[in-house]
Design a protein around this motif. Structure first.
Motif, short mmCIF file in Angstrom:
data_model
loop_
_atom_site.label_atom_id
_atom_site.label_comp_id
_atom_site.label_asym_id
_atom_site.label_seq_id
_atom_site.Cartn_x
_atom_site.Cartn_y
_atom_site.Cartn_z
N VAL A 152 -0.12 -5.50 8.10
CA VAL A 152 -1.18 -6.37 7.61
C VAL A 152 -2.45 -5.56 7.36
N ILE A 153 -3.10 -5.82 6.23
CA ILE A 153 -4.40 -5.22 5.96
C ILE A 153 -5.21 -6.19 5.09
N ALA A 154 -6.51 -6.27 5.33
CA ALA A 154 -7.40 -7.06 4.48
C ALA A 154 -7.90 -6.20 3.34
N GLY A 155 -8.57 -6.85 2.36
CA GLY A 155 -9.13 -6.12 1.24
C GLY A 155 -8.24 -6.21 0.00
N ASP A 156 -8.69 -5.57 -1.06
CA ASP A 156 -8.00 -5.61 -2.35
C ASP A 156 -7.07 -4.41 -2.47
N VAL A 157 -5.77 -4.66 -2.52
CA VAL A 157 -4.79 -3.58 -2.60
C VAL A 157 -4.13 -3.51 -3.97
N ARG A 158 -4.63 -4.28 -4.92
CA ARG A 158 -4.00 -4.32 -6.24
C ARG A 158 -4.13 -2.98 -6.97
N ASP A 159 -3.02 -2.55 -7.57
CA ASP A 159 -3.01 -1.33 -8.39
C ASP A 159 -3.58 -0.14 -7.64
N SER A 160 -3.28 -0.07 -6.34
CA SER A 160 -3.88 0.94 -5.47
C SER A 160 -2.95 2.13 -5.28
N VAL A 161 -3.50 3.34 -5.37
CA VAL A 161 -2.70 4.53 -5.09
C VAL A 161 -2.26 4.56 -3.63
N HIS A 162 -3.00 3.89 -2.75
CA HIS A 162 -2.64 3.87 -1.34
C HIS A 162 -1.42 3.01 -1.07
N PHE A 163 -1.26 1.92 -1.81
CA PHE A 163 -0.27 0.92 -1.43
C PHE A 163 0.83 0.67 -2.46
N ALA A 164 0.71 1.20 -3.67
CA ALA A 164 1.69 0.90 -4.71
C ALA A 164 3.11 1.27 -4.29
N ALA A 165 3.27 2.47 -3.72
CA ALA A 165 4.61 2.92 -3.32
C ALA A 165 5.16 2.06 -2.19
N GLY A 166 4.34 1.78 -1.18
CA GLY A 166 4.80 1.00 -0.04
C GLY A 166 5.17 -0.42 -0.40
#
Length: 271
Positions: free
Chosen positions: A210-224
């Motif tokens: 779980v994480i708050a914030g905007d993760v759209r189109d993110s290099v941090h989260f796209a793969a996961g």
């Protein structure tokens, strides 16, 4: 030509397939990080609270070189170096070369190299490498696998009841969630502060992330996100809506029942 996995899916074996390039690139970044781990690091300030190191830069170069060798015409968006190529390219690689920079700088071996290919509005191939567990997880967009010494289909499993809650950026919100009885009665807390935890959800080592914030189109989260979806996890925002809809955080959960319980606990704790 492809080999078959234990669940009957096909695993790409061509060295120039998108998934295999994602794997090779993530592993190249992981090797660069292992060479730097434990040595002196200069911190390069990005903001008041955020920084990069030479290890971030070297890992990103290694990932970019591996991708460019296979697909020189593709665009590349890196956490450190920004965009190389056209902003409207049909194919763009989203890369976080060192997710967990503070962990790495503090000699804490909980980090990840994230590589994802965005094509046609979605992620069609991705890989996450753990430099210190000698492990890589990947997807071709349909199914998901992990590799240490042999290839194994990823199978989500909520039985641990462990939830990784990321405090980065929204610590007050996260503290509300994890201190509420609705959460503590159902789940155990873990905090790794890296998107490596998404691979753990996909592979059954965590019930949820779980994480708050905007993760759209993110290099941090796209793969996961791509990995969890391909493994069969439930992936939504904090309101249970598609992650892409409103930029309202991220929940990745092993199964629907656990997802409903966690959504309810979050809503009660923060509503």
């Amino acid at each position: 030509m492809s080999s078959r996995t234990a669940n009957g899916g096909s695993r790409p074996s061509s060295p120039t397939s998108d998934a295999e390039v994602a794997i090779s690139a993530a592993l190249a970044g992981a090797e660069a990080l292992r060479r730097r781990y434990g040595g002196p690091l200069t911190r390069l300030a990005k903001s008041e609270r955020d920084f990069a190191t030479e290890a971030d830069l070297e890992a990103e170069r290694a990932v970019r070189d591996a991708i460019a060798e296979a697909f020189p015409g593709d665009a590349f968006l890196g956490e450190e170096g920004g965009l190389h190529g056209a902003a409207d390219a049909a194919r763009t690689w989203l890369v976080d070369p060192l997710c967990g920079t503070l962990n790495f700088a503090a000699r804490t071996p909980l980090v990840a190299v994230n590589v994802a290919l965005r094509e046609g509005g979605g992620v069609t191939a991705a890989a996450i490498a753990d430099p210190f567990a000698a492990e890589v997880c990947w997807t071709d967009g349909d199914t998901a696998w992990g590799r240490t010494t042999i290839d194994t289909p990823l199978t989500p499993d909520a039985s641990s009841r462990l939830v990784d809650v990321d405090f980065d950026g929204h610590p007050v919100w996260a503290a509300q969630v994890v201190s509420a009885p609705e959460f503590t009665d159902s789940f155990g807390l873990r905090v790794s502060s890296t998107s490596l935890a998404l691979a753990w959800v996909a592979s059954g080592r965590r019930a949820a992330y779980v994480i708050a914030g905007d993760v759209r189109d993110s290099v941090h989260f796209a793969a996961g996100i791509a990995l969890c979806r391909a493994a069969g996890c439930v992936v939504t925002d904090l309101a249970g809506e598609p992650v892409e809809s409103a930029g309202n955080g991220l929940i990745a959960v092993a199964d629907a029942a656990t997802h409903a319980t966690l959504l309810g606990a979050i809503a009660t704790a923060t509503g």
